[in-house]
Write a protein that holds these residues in place. Structure first.
Motif, short mmCIF file in Angstrom:
data_model
loop_
_atom_site.label_atom_id
_atom_site.label_comp_id
_atom_site.label_asym_id
_atom_site.label_seq_id
_atom_site.Cartn_x
_atom_site.Cartn_y
_atom_site.Cartn_z
N VAL A 206 -6.88 0.38 5.03
CA VAL A 206 -7.32 1.60 5.68
C VAL A 206 -6.21 2.64 5.56
O VAL A 206 -5.04 2.34 5.83
N PHE A 207 -6.57 3.84 5.14
CA PHE A 207 -5.63 4.96 5.07
C PHE A 207 -6.30 6.17 5.69
O PHE A 207 -7.40 6.56 5.31
N ASN A 208 -5.62 6.75 6.68
CA ASN A 208 -6.14 7.92 7.40
C ASN A 208 -7.55 7.67 7.95
O ASN A 208 -8.41 8.53 7.87
N GLY A 209 -7.76 6.46 8.47
CA GLY A 209 -9.01 6.13 9.12
C GLY A 209 -10.17 5.78 8.21
O GLY A 209 -11.28 5.56 8.68
N GLY B 288 -3.35 0.87 7.70
CA GLY B 288 -3.00 -0.54 7.65
C GLY B 288 -4.09 -1.37 7.01
O GLY B 288 -4.61 -1.01 5.96
N ALA B 289 -4.47 -2.47 7.68
CA ALA B 289 -5.48 -3.37 7.12
C ALA B 289 -6.34 -3.96 8.23
O ALA B 289 -5.90 -4.07 9.37
N PHE C 2 -2.38 -5.17 -1.62
CA PHE C 2 -1.99 -5.23 -0.21
C PHE C 2 -0.46 -5.13 -0.09
O PHE C 2 0.05 -4.38 0.75
N TYR C 3 0.28 -5.85 -0.93
CA TYR C 3 1.74 -5.82 -0.89
C TYR C 3 2.26 -4.40 -1.16
O TYR C 3 3.14 -3.91 -0.46
N ASP C 4 1.71 -3.77 -2.17
CA ASP C 4 2.18 -2.43 -2.56
C ASP C 4 1.80 -1.34 -1.56
O ASP C 4 2.46 -0.31 -1.49
N ASN C 5 0.73 -1.54 -0.80
CA ASN C 5 0.21 -0.45 0.03
C ASN C 5 0.41 -0.62 1.53
O ASN C 5 0.21 0.34 2.27
N LEU C 6 0.78 -1.80 1.99
CA LEU C 6 1.05 -1.97 3.43
C LEU C 6 2.53 -1.72 3.69
O LEU C 6 3.39 -2.26 2.99
#
Length: 136
Positions: free
Chosen positions: A42-45, A29-30, A122-126
């Motif tokens: 944040v991805f996979n911690g 998330g973020a 942020f839009y594309d990845n959350l």
């Protein structure tokens, strides 16, 4: 001891995750730090993007502190109460607070303003359901 370990890791070329330094507990998330005016994904911690500059809610319209879930995303939204554009809006509270593109040098009515490029990332990845942690 912790500083020594972090220094050794940095000298060896390992990145120390920003979320660990800031106290962020999100796994996917973020996170954002109001006091430092910065946010990251944040991805996979691990930090996957950022930190990037942000602005947040001004006095009387403070961005709430806590952990929230991404509720919805709207590519080109419009704030009815504040009569303004909200491109790349990623909502994470039921009261309408979102990440979106906006002037990061001006405080908002509670939303998190990002640069144009950062708002797109942020839009594309959350994803809906991912966590957003707002730190003081």
């Amino acid at each position: 001891m912790r500083v020594l370990i972090a220094t050794v890791l940095l000298l060896l070329g390992f990145a120390v995750p920003a979320q660990a330094q800031a106290g962020c507990a999100v796994y996917n998330g973020a996170c954002l730090e109001k006091g430092a005016n910065r946010a990251w994904l944040v991805f996979n911690g691990k930090t996957s993007y950022g930190p990037v500059p942000i602005s947040h809610g001004k006095p009387g319209y403070e961005t709430p502190i806590g952990t929230f879930s991404v509720l919805r995303k709207v590519k080109n939204d419009w704030s009815v109460p504040y009569n303004g554009p909200m491109p790349n809006a990623v909502y994470f509270t039921t009261s309408g607070i979102a990440f979106h593109q906006g002037d990061t040098s001006v405080q908002s009515h509670g939303c998190i303003r990002l640069s144009w490029n950062a708002s797109q990332v942020f839009y594309d990845n959350l994803a809906i359901g991912e966590k957003v942690q707002v730190l003081p």
